[in-house]
Design a protein around this motif. Structure first.
Motif, PDB file in Angstrom:
ATOM      1  N   GLU A 241      -9.297  10.584  -4.847  1.00 18.42           N
ATOM      2  CA  GLU A 241      -7.847  10.507  -5.068  1.00 18.42           C
ATOM      3  C   GLU A 241      -7.086  10.662  -3.753  1.00 18.42           C
ATOM      4  O   GLU A 241      -6.081   9.981  -3.515  1.00 18.42           O
ATOM      5  CB  GLU A 241      -7.404  11.575  -6.072  1.00 18.42           C
ATOM      6  CG  GLU A 241      -7.942  11.365  -7.468  1.00 18.42           C
ATOM      7  CD  GLU A 241      -7.600   9.989  -8.028  1.00 18.42           C
ATOM      8  OE1 GLU A 241      -6.434   9.542  -7.853  1.00 18.42           O
ATOM      9  OE2 GLU A 241      -8.483   9.359  -8.624  1.00 18.42           O
ATOM     10  N   LEU A 242      -7.558  11.537  -2.905  1.00 23.81           N
ATOM     11  CA  LEU A 242      -6.947  11.726  -1.593  1.00 23.81           C
ATOM     12  C   LEU A 242      -7.018  10.434  -0.785  1.00 23.81           C
ATOM     13  O   LEU A 242      -6.036  10.025  -0.144  1.00 23.81           O
ATOM     14  CB  LEU A 242      -7.658  12.866  -0.854  1.00 23.81           C
ATOM     15  CG  LEU A 242      -7.199  13.155   0.576  1.00 23.81           C
ATOM     16  CD1 LEU A 242      -5.787  13.712   0.575  1.00 23.81           C
ATOM     17  CD2 LEU A 242      -8.158  14.123   1.248  1.00 23.81           C
ATOM     18  N   TRP A 243      -8.162   9.759  -0.845  1.00 20.67           N
ATOM     19  CA  TRP A 243      -8.329   8.547  -0.048  1.00 20.67           C
ATOM     20  C   TRP A 243      -7.594   7.341  -0.621  1.00 20.67           C
ATOM     21  O   TRP A 243      -7.125   6.485   0.134  1.00 20.67           O
ATOM     22  CB  TRP A 243      -9.818   8.271   0.177  1.00 20.67           C
ATOM     23  CG  TRP A 243     -10.271   9.060   1.363  1.00 20.67           C
ATOM     24  CD1 TRP A 243     -10.876  10.280   1.380  1.00 20.67           C
ATOM     25  CD2 TRP A 243     -10.058   8.700   2.724  1.00 20.67           C
ATOM     26  NE1 TRP A 243     -11.071  10.706   2.665  1.00 20.67           N
ATOM     27  CE2 TRP A 243     -10.585   9.756   3.516  1.00 20.67           C
ATOM     28  CE3 TRP A 243      -9.493   7.602   3.360  1.00 20.67           C
ATOM     29  CZ2 TRP A 243     -10.542   9.724   4.913  1.00 20.67           C
ATOM     30  CZ3 TRP A 243      -9.459   7.569   4.746  1.00 20.67           C
ATOM     31  CH2 TRP A 243      -9.977   8.620   5.500  1.00 20.67           C
ATOM     32  N   ILE A 244      -7.469   7.261  -1.928  1.00 20.64           N
ATOM     33  CA  ILE A 244      -6.621   6.214  -2.506  1.00 20.64           C
ATOM     34  C   ILE A 244      -5.192   6.387  -2.000  1.00 20.64           C
ATOM     35  O   ILE A 244      -4.518   5.425  -1.611  1.00 20.64           O
ATOM     36  CB  ILE A 244      -6.666   6.264  -4.048  1.00 20.64           C
ATOM     37  CG1 ILE A 244      -8.038   5.809  -4.551  1.00 20.64           C
ATOM     38  CG2 ILE A 244      -5.560   5.387  -4.651  1.00 20.64           C
ATOM     39  CD1 ILE A 244      -8.244   6.020  -6.033  1.00 20.64           C
ATOM     40  N   ASP A 245      -4.728   7.623  -1.977  1.00 18.52           N
ATOM     41  CA  ASP A 245      -3.400   7.965  -1.463  1.00 18.52           C
ATOM     42  C   ASP A 245      -3.241   7.475  -0.018  1.00 18.52           C
ATOM     43  O   ASP A 245      -2.235   6.845   0.345  1.00 18.52           O
ATOM     44  CB  ASP A 245      -3.240   9.488  -1.532  1.00 18.52           C
ATOM     45  CG  ASP A 245      -1.801   9.940  -1.611  1.00 18.52           C
ATOM     46  OD1 ASP A 245      -0.908   9.081  -1.716  1.00 18.52           O
ATOM     47  OD2 ASP A 245      -1.572  11.161  -1.560  1.00 18.52           O
ATOM     48  N   ILE A 246      -4.244   7.746   0.812  1.00 19.44           N
ATOM     49  CA  ILE A 246      -4.195   7.337   2.220  1.00 19.44           C
ATOM     50  C   ILE A 246      -4.205   5.820   2.352  1.00 19.44           C
ATOM     51  O   ILE A 246      -3.388   5.233   3.078  1.00 19.44           O
ATOM     52  CB  ILE A 246      -5.375   7.959   2.997  1.00 19.44           C
ATOM     53  CG1 ILE A 246      -5.201   9.479   3.114  1.00 19.44           C
ATOM     54  CG2 ILE A 246      -5.500   7.332   4.390  1.00 19.44           C
ATOM     55  CD1 ILE A 246      -6.423  10.198   3.632  1.00 19.44           C
ATOM     56  N   PHE A 247      -5.110   5.159   1.643  1.00 22.21           N
ATOM     57  CA  PHE A 247      -5.200   3.698   1.727  1.00 22.21           C
ATOM     58  C   PHE A 247      -3.885   3.032   1.302  1.00 22.21           C
ATOM     59  O   PHE A 247      -3.418   2.090   1.948  1.00 22.21           O
ATOM     60  CB  PHE A 247      -6.337   3.181   0.849  1.00 22.21           C
ATOM     61  CG  PHE A 247      -7.717   3.453   1.388  1.00 22.21           C
ATOM     62  CD1 PHE A 247      -7.996   3.321   2.737  1.00 22.21           C
ATOM     63  CD2 PHE A 247      -8.747   3.838   0.542  1.00 22.21           C
ATOM     64  CE1 PHE A 247      -9.270   3.566   3.238  1.00 22.21           C
ATOM     65  CE2 PHE A 247     -10.026   4.082   1.025  1.00 22.21           C
ATOM     66  CZ  PHE A 247     -10.284   3.947   2.378  1.00 22.21           C
ATOM     67  N   MET A 248      -3.295   3.512   0.243  1.00 18.20           N
ATOM     68  CA  MET A 248      -2.066   2.887  -0.250  1.00 18.20           C
ATOM     69  C   MET A 248      -0.890   3.137   0.681  1.00 18.20           C
ATOM     70  O   MET A 248       0.007   2.293   0.803  1.00 18.20           O
ATOM     71  CB  MET A 248      -1.739   3.386  -1.665  1.00 18.20           C
ATOM     72  CG  MET A 248      -2.764   2.973  -2.721  1.00 18.20           C
ATOM     73  SD  MET A 248      -3.125   1.191  -2.718  1.00 18.20           S
ATOM     74  CE  MET A 248      -1.513   0.531  -3.158  1.00 18.20           C
ATOM     75  N   ASN A 249      -0.883   4.286   1.357  1.00 22.99           N
ATOM     76  CA  ASN A 249       0.197   4.576   2.292  1.00 22.99           C
ATOM     77  C   ASN A 249       0.045   3.835   3.616  1.00 22.99           C
ATOM     78  O   ASN A 249       0.999   3.784   4.402  1.00 22.99           O
ATOM     79  CB  ASN A 249       0.285   6.086   2.545  1.00 22.99           C
ATOM     80  CG  ASN A 249       1.153   6.799   1.538  1.00 22.99           C
ATOM     81  OD1 ASN A 249       2.374   6.835   1.667  1.00 22.99           O
ATOM     82  ND2 ASN A 249       0.536   7.337   0.493  1.00 22.99           N
ATOM     83  N   ASN A 250      -1.139   3.300   3.867  1.00 20.74           N
ATOM     84  CA  ASN A 250      -1.359   2.512   5.083  1.00 20.74           C
ATOM     85  C   ASN A 250      -1.914   1.137   4.712  1.00 20.74           C
ATOM     86  O   ASN A 250      -2.734   0.566   5.429  1.00 20.74           O
ATOM     87  CB  ASN A 250      -2.326   3.234   6.026  1.00 20.74           C
ATOM     88  CG  ASN A 250      -2.194   2.760   7.467  1.00 20.74           C
ATOM     89  OD1 ASN A 250      -1.173   2.209   7.857  1.00 20.74           O
ATOM     90  ND2 ASN A 250      -3.235   2.968   8.255  1.00 20.74           N
ATOM     91  N   GLN A 251      -1.421   0.619   3.627  1.00 25.04           N
ATOM     92  CA  GLN A 251      -1.998  -0.570   3.014  1.00 25.04           C
ATOM     93  C   GLN A 251      -2.058  -1.778   3.951  1.00 25.04           C
ATOM     94  O   GLN A 251      -3.118  -2.396   4.120  1.00 25.04           O
ATOM     95  CB  GLN A 251      -1.190  -0.939   1.764  1.00 25.04           C
ATOM     96  CG  GLN A 251      -1.775  -2.092   0.965  1.00 25.04           C
ATOM     97  CD  GLN A 251      -0.925  -2.389  -0.259  1.00 25.04           C
ATOM     98  OE1 GLN A 251       0.298  -2.291  -0.220  1.00 25.04           O
ATOM     99  NE2 GLN A 251      -1.571  -2.748  -1.352  1.00 25.04           N
TER     100      GLN A 251
END
Length: 301
Positions: A241-251
């Motif tokens: 969940e943490l990494w989905i958050d990161i990926f989407m914020n730096n999409q």
């Protein structure tokens, strides 16, 4: 210790997980004499954090922690560090925006910076009291129980000014990271996001895909996997969940570097398919030389 660090009367760390608790530990060990206050979302997390003994005070209320800093005597500044997952930044910034303390400075530890800076400009009434930062330190472990006092020692930290920050805010944030042993770099938020997409976000995606491929082989491949596979894929054990958050914020930056990686992988595949040992040698030798130079520079710091 830097004179500005001595002038910070309180550092409030919003988020008492791995990064937040490790920061509190390091500040205390390295002689920061102001108050270190932690803000946690759940009582269970706060209870684990209390056992570490690295915070002077803990609370579940961001507003309460900020009031404690405001109420301390003297006109020294008070620094708030947002150390939550990126998905909580809007909520935290909205709470910080309710404070009218002109001596409250703000930074963060987020893995992306452009999206954070946009939120700051949208929410905070005075964006000049914020400067973003990203300590390039962490672990696949999470939570306060994973905190270590030397997490930041010798690691790079990127500070990302937007251009309108006060000198005092910049000096305070730089000094905090220096006191816990970090090597400072400065770059614009968008450049930061492109850089970490290459050295942090893409490697995590590749590590996850390597594990997925090996596991899809019926488990036979994983039975013979050893040190090299473990070293290469360690980061795949990070919180999804943490990494989905990161990926989407730096999409956009991650999509761009994934495309570049696809091109490099296709070039490698073609060279191997046509038995082009010269092309393979150039690729592998160039990568080895570049990594050796980077490793030597890192070891010499």
């Amino acid at each position: 210790m830097d004179d500005t660090m001595l002038r910070l009367k309180q550092i409030t760390i919003v988020g008492t997980g791995l990064l937040g608790a490790s920061l509190a530990m390091a500040l205390k060990q390295r002689g920061f004499t102001g108050r270190v206050v932690g803000v946690g979302r759940r009582e269970s997390t706060l209870e684990k954090t209390r056992k570490l003994g690295c915070f002077d005070a803990l609370t579940a209320s961001t507003q309460e922690a900020l009031e404690w800093g405001r109420d301390l005597p003297g006109d020294e500044p008070h620094l708030a560090v947002i150390a939550t997952p990126l998905g909580f930044f809007r909520e935290v910034l909205e709470k910080i925006s309710c404070s009218d303390d002109p001596r409250l400075f703000v930074t963060d530890v987020g893995s992306t910076k452009q999206s954070v800076c946009e939120l700051v400009e949208e929410i905070l009434p005075d964006a000049s009291r914020f400067v973003g930062s990203h300590p390039m330190a962490g672990s696949e472990q999470t939570g306060p129980e994973a905190a270590v006092v030397d997490l930041f020692e010798g690691k790079p930290c990127v500070v990302t000014p937007m251009g309108g920050e006060s000198d005092e805010v910049l000096t305070s944030v730089r000094s905090m990271w220096q006191i816990v042993g970090m090597r400072l770099f400065e770059m614009p938020p968008i450049m930061h996001d492109r850089s970490v997409a290459l050295v942090s976000h893409l490697p995590h995606a590749v590590a996850a895909l390597l594990v997925k491929l090996a596991a899809a082989d019926g488990g036979d491949a994983l039975q013979v996997a050893s040190t090299g596979f473990a070293d290469t894929t360690r980061i795949a054990s990070g919180d999804p969940e943490l990494w989905i958050d990161i990926f989407m914020n730096n999409q956009s930056a991650v999509v761009e570097v994934l495309h570049r990686a696809e091109q490099e992988l296709e070039a490698f595949r073609k060279a191997l398919a046509r038995s082009d040992t010269g092309a393979l040698r150039r690729l592998l030798k160039g990568a080895k030389e570049a990594r050796d130079v980077w490793e030597q520079g890192r070891s010499g710091d």
